[in-house]
Design a protein around this motif. Structure first.
Motif, short mmCIF file in Angstrom:
data_model
loop_
_atom_site.label_atom_id
_atom_site.label_comp_id
_atom_site.label_asym_id
_atom_site.label_seq_id
_atom_site.Cartn_x
_atom_site.Cartn_y
_atom_site.Cartn_z
N PRO A 137 42.29 76.61 -33.17
CA PRO A 137 41.11 76.33 -32.39
C PRO A 137 39.74 75.59 -33.00
O PRO A 137 38.84 75.44 -32.00
N THR A 138 40.10 75.46 -34.01
CA THR A 138 38.98 74.63 -34.90
C THR A 138 39.07 73.10 -33.41
O THR A 138 37.68 72.73 -34.66
N LEU A 139 39.80 72.51 -33.90
CA LEU A 139 39.62 71.35 -32.87
C LEU A 139 39.30 71.28 -31.87
O LEU A 139 38.67 70.52 -31.29
N VAL A 140 39.25 72.72 -30.81
CA VAL A 140 39.26 73.01 -29.56
C VAL A 140 37.02 72.88 -29.57
O VAL A 140 36.45 72.29 -28.98
N PHE A 141 36.70 73.66 -31.27
CA PHE A 141 35.13 73.88 -30.52
C PHE A 141 34.83 72.60 -31.23
O PHE A 141 33.75 72.06 -31.05
N ALA A 176 23.04 70.66 -32.59
CA ALA A 176 22.93 70.88 -33.86
C ALA A 176 22.07 69.51 -34.21
O ALA A 176 21.56 68.62 -35.04
N ALA A 177 22.18 68.45 -32.63
CA ALA A 177 21.82 66.99 -32.77
C ALA A 177 19.66 67.00 -33.09
O ALA A 177 19.35 65.81 -32.88
N THR A 178 19.36 68.20 -31.88
CA THR A 178 18.15 68.56 -32.12
C THR A 178 17.58 68.51 -33.44
O THR A 178 15.94 68.69 -33.94
N THR A 179 17.76 68.88 -34.74
CA THR A 179 17.78 69.48 -35.56
C THR A 179 17.85 67.87 -36.82
O THR A 179 17.94 66.50 -36.64
N ASP A 180 16.95 67.81 -37.67
CA ASP A 180 16.62 67.25 -39.15
C ASP A 180 18.00 66.83 -39.40
O ASP A 180 18.33 65.77 -40.47
N TYR A 181 18.68 67.54 -39.49
CA TYR A 181 20.29 67.36 -40.69
C TYR A 181 21.61 67.40 -40.06
O TYR A 181 21.75 69.02 -39.67
N ARG A 182 21.53 67.21 -38.64
CA ARG A 182 22.35 66.99 -37.56
C ARG A 182 24.20 67.60 -37.95
O ARG A 182 24.70 67.39 -37.79
N LEU A 183 24.49 65.90 -39.27
CA LEU A 183 25.56 66.36 -39.65
C LEU A 183 26.01 67.21 -40.17
O LEU A 183 26.82 67.79 -40.06
N THR A 184 24.47 67.85 -41.25
CA THR A 184 25.19 69.33 -41.92
C THR A 184 25.56 70.07 -41.21
O THR A 184 26.00 71.06 -41.10
N ALA A 185 24.43 70.87 -39.84
CA ALA A 185 24.51 71.16 -38.80
C ALA A 185 25.34 71.53 -38.77
O ALA A 185 27.02 72.47 -38.07
N ALA A 186 26.36 70.19 -37.91
CA ALA A 186 27.42 69.96 -36.57
C ALA A 186 28.40 70.32 -38.12
O ALA A 186 29.79 71.43 -37.00
N GLY A 187 28.75 69.31 -39.21
CA GLY A 187 29.50 69.92 -40.18
C GLY A 187 29.78 70.72 -40.47
O GLY A 187 30.92 72.06 -40.09
N VAL A 188 28.90 72.48 -40.70
CA VAL A 188 28.50 73.74 -40.88
C VAL A 188 29.55 74.34 -40.12
O VAL A 188 30.32 75.40 -40.32
N ALA A 189 29.12 74.35 -38.23
CA ALA A 189 29.34 74.49 -37.45
C ALA A 189 31.17 74.98 -37.46
O ALA A 189 31.56 75.61 -37.42
N ILE A 190 31.67 73.54 -37.31
CA ILE A 190 32.83 73.59 -37.32
C ILE A 190 33.60 73.64 -38.94
O ILE A 190 35.28 74.60 -38.32
N LEU A 191 33.24 73.92 -39.73
CA LEU A 191 34.09 74.14 -40.61
C LEU A 191 34.17 75.98 -41.20
O LEU A 191 34.87 76.24 -41.14
N SER A 192 33.13 76.79 -40.23
CA SER A 192 32.75 77.87 -40.42
C SER A 192 33.24 78.53 -39.76
O SER A 192 33.82 79.91 -39.41
N TYR A 193 33.62 77.43 -38.23
CA TYR A 193 34.42 78.26 -36.63
C TYR A 193 36.17 78.49 -37.62
O TYR A 193 36.94 78.96 -37.63
N GLY A 194 36.41 76.77 -38.04
CA GLY A 194 37.83 76.76 -39.55
C GLY A 194 37.79 78.12 -39.50
O GLY A 194 38.91 78.51 -39.67
N LEU A 195 36.96 78.94 -41.18
CA LEU A 195 37.60 79.58 -41.58
C LEU A 195 37.35 81.23 -41.17
O LEU A 195 38.29 81.83 -41.20
N LEU A 196 36.56 81.29 -39.99
CA LEU A 196 37.01 82.41 -39.58
C LEU A 196 38.42 82.87 -38.29
O LEU A 196 39.03 83.55 -38.34
N ALA A 197 38.63 81.67 -38.46
CA ALA A 197 40.04 81.12 -37.34
C ALA A 197 41.09 81.13 -38.19
O ALA A 197 41.77 82.02 -38.08
N ALA A 198 40.84 80.65 -39.51
CA ALA A 198 41.66 81.33 -40.64
C ALA A 198 41.91 83.02 -40.86
O ALA A 198 42.99 82.64 -41.16
N LEU A 199 40.93 83.70 -41.19
CA LEU A 199 40.46 85.41 -41.21
C LEU A 199 41.45 85.62 -40.44
O LEU A 199 42.70 87.19 -39.82
#
Length: 419
Positions: A151-155, A107-130
């Motif tokens: 699980p979301t906090l660990v990731f 995520a840090a190597t992209t031009d949208y660092r916060l977007t990449a990190a935030g989406v990854a964490i949010l997606s992980y949280g949604l999958l953990a909920a499912l």
């Protein structure tokens, strides 16, 4: 890549991380479903079991209510009443953190660092909920809020470590609205105090890392020394091939717990394997223990020189403090004098105590009903004794380190003068 593509790739990476974690338990269980049960049982039974293992590995509590016929066959006191499984198989959490670090670096190597990190964490949280809401049964029910958050906090921890450790992301991990107030707050702290705090954080973390390395080596040596006992326990379980593979995977996931337990042993309190039991440098007192073959590597009886293990955190704390003090003296605005150094050493003990106490808390929990509700180290005792042992050793190391640095400088001056 544009923002949407970056977000989609981040979500895909979160999905892959979840799939790896669940798949470690699901693949052998699925093979067991086909080979041993002949596809005669609903596959979702094994799916729920794999998800439960993954959730437990991330620190989620499981409420268990065993059927009457199972409790009768087990013969465990208290098994007929509902009980909780709260001991985490930390191997799954360690894997999630490591994969999260990889995600954060990408995520840090992209031009949208916060977007990449935030989406990854949010997606992980949604999958953990499912996964959490797909795993509940009458027998085993995961705690729903924990199943989503832990699980979301660990990731997320791994993602933040990876993002902050990237050279390109230096100074850009936090958004501007959060970075500026933090910079202002740090700017109000005197330079010498900042140096003390940084030195204490570095020394405390390095000391805990050193203790964990020694503990890992101790676990490795203990397993080799008691290998015959471990194999004998495997044989008494009489598991088939796939059952043995599944058991081995579960024990591999439990190794980080054993390493933390070994660190607690070196600090002094040791661990409990059931209420009223104790494994410490002063001796081992056990009753019936869970039938994990790895427990055959635990020390037995009274160790004549077990008290020497208490020197491990003391020596590591002292050496680390000496090295940190020598590096601290080379910096501008470094604190000088015995009192600031003693304070820095005490703060090192505080940091080490908090870190090792948290690890002890994370590695302990309930492994079954009745007396098995108390398994692992006492985090409060581990934290307090680590603070005392490391704090005293680090304070002495900070003082001695300054003297060594001054003597080295004098020798260098004498050599240069002679030349």
């Amino acid at each position: 890549m544009n923002r949407i593509t970056t977000a989609l790739l981040a979500a895909l990476e979160a999905l892959i991380v979840v799939a790896i974690g669940v798949g470690i338990a699901l693949v052998p269980l699925t093979i067991l479903w086909g080979t041993h049960y002949g596809l005669g049982i609903d596959w979702f039974v094994f799916w729920r079991a794999a998800v439960d293992v993954w959730l437990l590995g991330n620190g989620v509590d499981l409420a268990v209510q065993l059927p009457v016929d199972v409790t009768t066959s087990l013969g465990l006191a208290g098994a007929e009443a509902p009980f909780s499984l709260t001991i985490a198989l930390l191997g799954f959490a360690v894997l999630a953190v490591l994969l999260g670090v990889r995600t954060g670096r990408r995520a840090a190597t992209t031009d949208y660092r916060l977007t990449a990190a935030g989406v990854a964490i949010l997606s992980y949280g949604l999958l953990a909920a499912l996964l959490t809401y797909s795993a509940g049964t009458v027998v085993v029910t995961p705690a729903p809020v924990q199943g989503v958050l832990l699980p979301t906090l660990v990731f997320a921890l791994g993602v933040l470590i990876g993002a902050s450790g990237s050279p390109r992301a230096a100074g850009t991990v936090l958004p501007g609205w959060a970075a500026r107030p933090l910079a202002d707050l740090l700017g109000r702290i005197p330079a010498e105090v900042r140096s003390q705090l940084v030195a204490a954080l570095r020394a405390g973390a390095a000391t805990v890392a050193g203790i964990m390395v020694v503990s890992g080596l101790a676990v490795f040596v203990s397993v080799l020394a008691n290998f015959a006992t471990v194999i004998g326990l495997y044989e008494t379980l009489q598991a088939d091939v796939m059952g043995g593979i599944s058991l081995t995977i579960g024990q591999l996931a439990f190794i980080p717990n054993l390493v933390v337990w070994a660190a607690s042993w070196f600090v002094g309190p040791g661990i409990a394997l059931g209420t009223g039991s104790s494994v410490s440098p002063l001796g081992t007192s056990l009753a019936a223990v869970p039938g994990l073959p790895l427990f055959g590597a635990l020390p037995h009886g009274t160790l004549e020189f077990g008290f020497l293990g208490l020197l491990v955190p003391v020596l590591i704390g002292f050496v680390v403090a000496v090295l940190v003090r020598q590096g601290l003296d080379k910096r501008a605005n470094a604190p000088h004098g015995p009192v600031p150094m003693l304070v820095t050493g005490a703060l090192t003990g505080v940091v080490a105590g908090i870190l090792l106490g948290l690890l002890a808390w994370w590695s302990a929990g309930a492994m079954g009903p009745g007396r098995l509700a108390d398994v692992g180290p006492n985090p409060l005792l581990v934290g307090v004794l680590t603070f005392v042992e490391v704090g005293i050793a680090a304070a002495l190391g900070m003082l001695v380190g300054g003297r060594r640095a001054r003597s080295t400088d004098k020798r260098a001056e004498e050599v240069s003068t002679k030349r």
